[in-house]
Design a protein around this motif. Structure first.
Motif, PDB file in Angstrom:
ATOM      1  N   TYR A  23      -1.835  -5.082   4.627  1.00 20.37           N
ATOM      2  CA  TYR A  23      -1.186  -3.791   4.820  1.00 20.37           C
ATOM      3  C   TYR A  23       0.266  -3.751   4.328  1.00 20.37           C
ATOM      4  O   TYR A  23       0.896  -2.700   4.380  1.00 20.37           O
ATOM      5  N   ASP A  24       0.796  -4.890   3.870  1.00 16.88           N
ATOM      6  CA  ASP A  24       2.195  -4.883   3.428  1.00 16.88           C
ATOM      7  C   ASP A  24       2.434  -5.880   2.304  1.00 16.88           C
ATOM      8  O   ASP A  24       1.559  -6.676   1.953  1.00 16.88           O
ATOM      9  N   HIS A  66       0.359   2.292   2.739  1.00 17.55           N
ATOM     10  CA  HIS A  66       0.082   0.861   2.835  1.00 17.55           C
ATOM     11  C   HIS A  66      -0.546   0.310   1.554  1.00 17.55           C
ATOM     12  O   HIS A  66      -0.292  -0.839   1.183  1.00 17.55           O
TER      13      HIS A  66
END
Length: 266
Positions: A23-24, A66
């Motif tokens: 997600y990052d 994201h």
């Protein structure tokens, strides 16, 4: 760079491949270093990042944000991004929201459902947008299922799932995900379709495996799903690090050492 052609060749050659949620940018960079084959920006972020009790509250804007974070750090993996709850209930919505995720950096968009998705899948394919269809336990439909339960155990349910898999593959789906289905059914589906099949709680005979990153790092409260293994504290994690856990996951999936019998359903 891993592409759909790479995954198709893996299937033909019998090479197992990996997928992890991300997600990052920082975790994407670690996965890059570990050469994870594919990354899923899952709507699971609603639970593990945003603190919701399900994936239902996640929006297209959340997913695009994201996806862009991950894409900025990714050099190696194929990026799959979830179309969230009710974002593809019409063909127009599916087209518009897929465009948003692809422009954010996705290579493939993922949808939950069966043969009813065929028109959407074929339309997206003709427009140059590959899709991954998620069958079995589909978290966006948890309220219909009445909870997180293994799917496809009954003979008629298994036959319907196999029929759905064949239908969406024929319609042009590029990938399948099977979640929480009996291992024998997952094997039958994998053998019945020409496209790569990714499993989670679906036994060892699918072409690839996916886990939620937080789960495989042991970052959970409450009940741990049967199909989860903690690679961070595994004795074989020689680096004793998150990146080491990613490497170990890659190694064990490729070698056919994960998942094991205790991770699957009968």
């Amino acid at each position: 760079m891993t592409t759909l052609s790479t995954l198709n060749n893996f299937k033909k050659n019998g090479t197992k491949f990996t997928c992890l949620t991300c997600y990052d940018a920082m975790f994407a960079r670690m996965m890059d270093n570990a050469e994870i084959d594919s990354i899923l920006i899952g709507d699971s972020l609603g639970m593990v990042v945003q603190g919701h009790s399900s994936t239902v509250p996640v929006t297209v804007a959340d997913m695009a944000y994201h996806t862009a974070n991950v894409a900025r750090s990714n050099q190696h993996a194929l990026i799959i991004a979830d179309l969230p709850f009710m974002s593809y209930s019409t063909l127009e919505d599916a087209i518009n929201n897929s465009r948003t995720l692809m422009q954010a950096g996705a290579h493939v968009v993922k949808l939950e459902g069966g043969a009813a998705l065929c028109n959407i899948v074929s339309t997206l394919a003709k427009a140059g947008t590959p899709s991954c269809v998620h069958l079995g336990l589909t978290p966006q439909s948890v309220n219909v299922f009445g909870g997180y339960k293994v799917q496809g155990r009954a003979e008629d349910a298994a036959a319907l799932l196999l029929q759905d898999a064949k239908a969406v593959a024929e319609a042009g789906a590029a990938l399948l995900v099977l979640e929480c289905v009996p291992a024998a059914l997952a094997k039958a589906v994998t053998e019945a379709v020409a496209i790569p099949v990714i499993g989670i709680g679906a036994g060892a005979d699918t072409d690839g495996q996916v886990l939620v990153m937080h789960d495989m790092l042991g970052l959970r409260h409450g009940r741990v799903p049967r199909f989860v293994h903690d690679f961070l504290t595994d004795d074989n994690n020689r680096e004793r690090s998150i990146e080491g856990a990613f490497r170990l996951y890659q190694e064990q999936v490729r070698a056919g050492e994960f998942p094991r019998a205790e991770h699957q359903f009968d």
